[in-house]
Design a protein around this motif. Structure first.
Motif, PDB file in Angstrom:
ATOM      1  N   ASP A 198       0.829  -1.208   0.000  1.00  0.00           N
ATOM      2  CA  ASP A 198       0.000   0.000   0.000  1.00  0.00           C
ATOM      3  C   ASP A 198       0.863   1.257   0.000  1.00  0.00           C
ATOM      4  O   ASP A 198       0.559   2.229  -0.701  1.00  0.00           O
ATOM      5  CB  ASP A 198      -0.938   0.009   1.208  1.00  0.00           C
ATOM      6  N   LEU A 199       1.941   1.252   0.781  1.00  0.00           N
ATOM      7  CA  LEU A 199       2.852   2.394   0.838  1.00  0.00           C
ATOM      8  C   LEU A 199       3.494   2.653  -0.521  1.00  0.00           C
ATOM      9  O   LEU A 199       3.520   3.782  -1.003  1.00  0.00           O
ATOM     10  CB  LEU A 199       3.929   2.154   1.904  1.00  0.00           C
ATOM     11  N   VAL A 200       4.012   1.606  -1.144  1.00  0.00           N
ATOM     12  CA  VAL A 200       4.654   1.755  -2.453  1.00  0.00           C
ATOM     13  C   VAL A 200       3.642   2.248  -3.480  1.00  0.00           C
ATOM     14  O   VAL A 200       3.932   3.172  -4.244  1.00  0.00           O
ATOM     15  CB  VAL A 200       5.306   0.430  -2.904  1.00  0.00           C
ATOM     16  N   ASN A 201       2.452   1.677  -3.483  1.00  0.00           N
ATOM     17  CA  ASN A 201       1.443   2.092  -4.453  1.00  0.00           C
ATOM     18  C   ASN A 201       1.000   3.535  -4.228  1.00  0.00           C
ATOM     19  O   ASN A 201       0.708   4.255  -5.194  1.00  0.00           O
ATOM     20  CB  ASN A 201       0.257   1.132  -4.446  1.00  0.00           C
ATOM     21  N   ALA A 202       0.958   3.979  -2.983  1.00  0.00           N
ATOM     22  CA  ALA A 202       0.618   5.382  -2.711  1.00  0.00           C
ATOM     23  C   ALA A 202       1.678   6.300  -3.314  1.00  0.00           C
ATOM     24  O   ALA A 202       1.348   7.340  -3.891  1.00  0.00           O
ATOM     25  CB  ALA A 202       0.505   5.614  -1.206  1.00  0.00           C
TER      26      ALA A 202
END
Length: 90
Positions: free
Chosen positions: A77-81
């Motif tokens: 989720d962090l990377v995709n954000a």
């Protein structure tokens, strides 16, 4: 690597290439919500993982946010954000 989304399979590949896996840990299983420590990944392995993600995807991960991503799902989720926000490294 020009990608629009970072997936669990992408993370598995980076984990295996950078740090390998402990005997008895099946990364092909349902690991999305398993703590990285329970998967056998300590801080040094996770730092290597962060570096590989940053280089491969051209992003810069916030250290505090990365440290709080304790599971594969949280890290994905962090990377995709970052990818969707366009936080690319110049």
């Amino acid at each position: 690597m020009a990608a629009t989304a970072f997936t669990l399979n992408d993370l598995r590949t980076i984990l295996l290439e950078g740090a390998g896996t402990d005997e008895g840990v099946d990364l092909d299983g349902d690991i999305a919500d398993v703590d990285f420590q329970d998967l056998g990944y300590e801080s040094l392995a996770l730092l290597e993982t962060a570096g590989r993600i940053e280089r491969a995807y051209g992003i810069s991960l916030d250290e505090e946010a990365f440290d709080s991503a304790r599971t594969p799902r949280a890290l994905i989720d962090l990377v995709n954000a970052h990818l969707s926000a366009g936080s690319h490294v110049s």
